[in-house]
Motif scaffolding. Sequence first.
Motif, PDB file in Angstrom:
ATOM      1  N   UNK A 194      -6.504 -12.474   4.607  1.00 45.70           N
ATOM      2  CA  UNK A 194      -7.170 -12.568   3.155  1.00 45.70           C
ATOM      3  C   UNK A 194      -8.038 -13.633   3.090  1.00 45.70           C
ATOM      4  N   UNK A 195      -8.296 -14.293   3.762  1.00 46.80           N
ATOM      5  CA  UNK A 195      -8.950 -15.444   4.206  1.00 46.80           C
ATOM      6  C   UNK A 195     -10.374 -14.803   4.413  1.00 46.80           C
ATOM      7  N   UNK A 250     -10.284 -12.954  -0.129  1.00 44.71           N
ATOM      8  CA  UNK A 250      -9.235 -12.672  -1.446  1.00 44.71           C
ATOM      9  C   UNK A 250      -7.710 -13.180  -1.381  1.00 44.71           C
ATOM     10  N   UNK A 251      -7.242 -12.882  -2.492  1.00 44.42           N
ATOM     11  CA  UNK A 251      -5.812 -13.074  -3.328  1.00 44.42           C
ATOM     12  C   UNK A 251      -5.020 -12.486  -2.565  1.00 44.42           C
ATOM     13  N   UNK A 252      -3.502 -13.486  -1.604  1.00 42.05           N
ATOM     14  CA  UNK A 252      -3.125 -12.235  -1.317  1.00 42.05           C
ATOM     15  C   UNK A 252      -1.284 -13.335  -1.863  1.00 42.05           C
ATOM     16  N   UNK A 253      -0.900 -12.031  -2.224  1.00 37.87           N
ATOM     17  CA  UNK A 253       0.577 -12.472  -2.847  1.00 37.87           C
ATOM     18  C   UNK A 253       1.769 -12.987  -1.131  1.00 37.87           C
ATOM     19  N   UNK A 299       0.327  -4.695  -9.047  1.00 39.56           N
ATOM     20  CA  UNK A 299       1.411  -5.730  -9.210  1.00 39.56           C
ATOM     21  C   UNK A 299       2.916  -5.689  -8.682  1.00 39.56           C
ATOM     22  N   UNK A 302       3.413 -10.776 -10.967  1.00 39.70           N
ATOM     23  CA  UNK A 302       1.985 -10.881 -11.126  1.00 39.70           C
ATOM     24  C   UNK A 302       1.073  -9.489 -11.028  1.00 39.70           C
ATOM     25  N   UNK A 303       0.200 -10.091 -11.469  1.00 37.13           N
ATOM     26  CA  UNK A 303      -1.170  -8.904 -11.450  1.00 37.13           C
ATOM     27  C   UNK A 303      -2.226  -9.242 -10.267  1.00 37.13           C
ATOM     28  N   UNK A 304      -2.546  -8.509 -10.003  1.00 41.29           N
ATOM     29  CA  UNK A 304      -3.392  -9.174  -8.725  1.00 41.29           C
ATOM     30  C   UNK A 304      -4.309  -8.315  -8.858  1.00 41.29           C
ATOM     31  N   UNK A 305      -5.762  -8.869  -9.030  1.00 44.69           N
ATOM     32  CA  UNK A 305      -7.463  -8.374  -9.984  1.00 44.69           C
ATOM     33  C   UNK A 305      -7.980  -8.345  -8.892  1.00 44.69           C
ATOM     34  N   UNK A 306      -8.448  -8.442  -7.197  1.00 41.90           N
ATOM     35  CA  UNK A 306      -8.476  -8.598  -6.410  1.00 41.90           C
ATOM     36  C   UNK A 306      -8.890  -7.316  -5.739  1.00 41.90           C
TER      37      UNK A 306
END
Lengths: 258, 320
Positions: free
Chosen positions: B107-108, B112-115, B128, B142-146
Amino acid sequence: MKSVVLIKRVPDTASVFTINDAQSGVDTSRLKFVMSPYDEHAVQEAVNLKATAGGEVVVVTLGPPEDKEKLLTALAMGADRAVLITGDGIDSLGHRGIAEALAAVVREEAPEVVFAGKQAVDDDGSQIPERVAELLGWSHASVVTRFSLEGTTATVDREIEGGLLTLEVPLPAVFSTEKGINKPDYPKLPNIMKAKKKPLEEKSFADLGLTAADLAAKVTVTQMSLPRQERLNKLLEGDSATQVAALVQVLKEDEKVL
Amino acid sequence: MSVLVLLEQRGVLKPSALEAATAAAAIAQASGLELNAVYIGQSLADQASELAGFGIKSVYAYEHSDLGHYSNDAYVPIVRDLVEELGATVIIGSASALGKELCASVAARLGVELVQDAIACRWENGLHATKPVYAGKVVSEVAVNDSPAMVSLRPNVTAVARNGEDAPEILQREMPSVSLRTVLKEAAEAATGTVDLTEAKIVVSAGRGVGGPEHLPVVEALATAMGAAFGASRAVVDAGWIHHSHQVGQTGKVVSPDVYVACGISGAIQHQAGMRTSRVIVAINKDPQANIFKICDYGIVGDLFEICPLLTEAVKLAKG
């Protein structure tokens, strides 16, 4: 040997949570805050390293001005200086942005070693130490239970499911700490007094060449709730032998787990 | 535009790999996106048959003797480069010890974001996820908008489900040349016969009620009889009676077994955080007022020194 420690202020692990009316977060107004327990191990490991290898320990966090209180705890535990990243937009960051801001401070400080707790026990994000290392292009090892240093190579133990890995990691590097690596020494009163005289610097995103807009979270919370799970709450009756027989019966016949 | 699932192995494919494939298959179906997988390890060989029935189009297999053990230096660039090559828009990994490290690092590198450590994910005009926070005391949707949208899935909470027999094509890939900075000196396996806490189907834990380290074998014998992993409360670990790797709770392991048996555990909130998602909870405690009885399915109010040995024998009999 210079080290940087990344810490976070979180609700105490004994906290009982309530959800706000908008169901968008927890009500934090009555919570007691502590340094995340794994971060205490990170601070202690850096202080231990300084005791044997000399150098300096710089503790860093990102958050509201209240977070200074936990930086003071780290200073009282033996850190030399503290940096607080704070200012407008601090609440809008996700893990990606937090890691970028922390990495910017680490880049400026240019230590040989970074320690951070393996996860913060609030959002349990479990990704900041790895992200900071990757952003810097450094080596890293996670969930470390033993750390030793020879020259510019660290030897660490890292727990995985059903096993233990021993790794040799060249510095500079980032290590995330797990319970068991050390026993944190909680600060004594004279050290708490001395901590207040140690340097504590505040930095804004602008100071780091960053903007809140670029760092803003791209994960949004759509709802928060308390977990609800219906439990049978069935107390078994009779003497011990009868209770045990009844339990084995339900585990085998009803729950099919034996 | 596609979904990529990261298949974890430790010599053989881990159950968490098939769980991730199950979740990824549901995402692919709901979104209409193509599903691919990446395997990094020594050799996929005959395990490829286990990957049938998930609707995976291609498995990108990086097989090499140097890839048998996880390495940040080797694995992270492989995944990052493959994501970019395939234009993957959704990435599903495993939140095991090494899976979390891989996902955070990838992710890094992708920016991007990471759940991390989600217990469920779904597609609804985007990715989601259901993510426990505060060690599960609170559940966050949560919604992942990435893009790519990235989630790692907690092991042991997704039931593996296949649909049909269609096998993916296996595409052999060369191991890219990388300089391995970190060196694996030793990989020690836990003693045989011990079951890992986070992957166990049954967990039996001891609390302060055992009174002292010399009495732990009473509870451990029950764990052995049940084929269970042996856990402990924070009080037992902090007293130095047992190694911290046994700790269940907010500052220990979070477990979701089919059955959790709490012996002499009062049920402090931070302990509950580590075991509340267990399917069936059994409590044995001599204090009828103990909090653990409020969250259990079956409770025995009694002395664990009497109940545990009886239960051990009864379980042995029941299992034949």
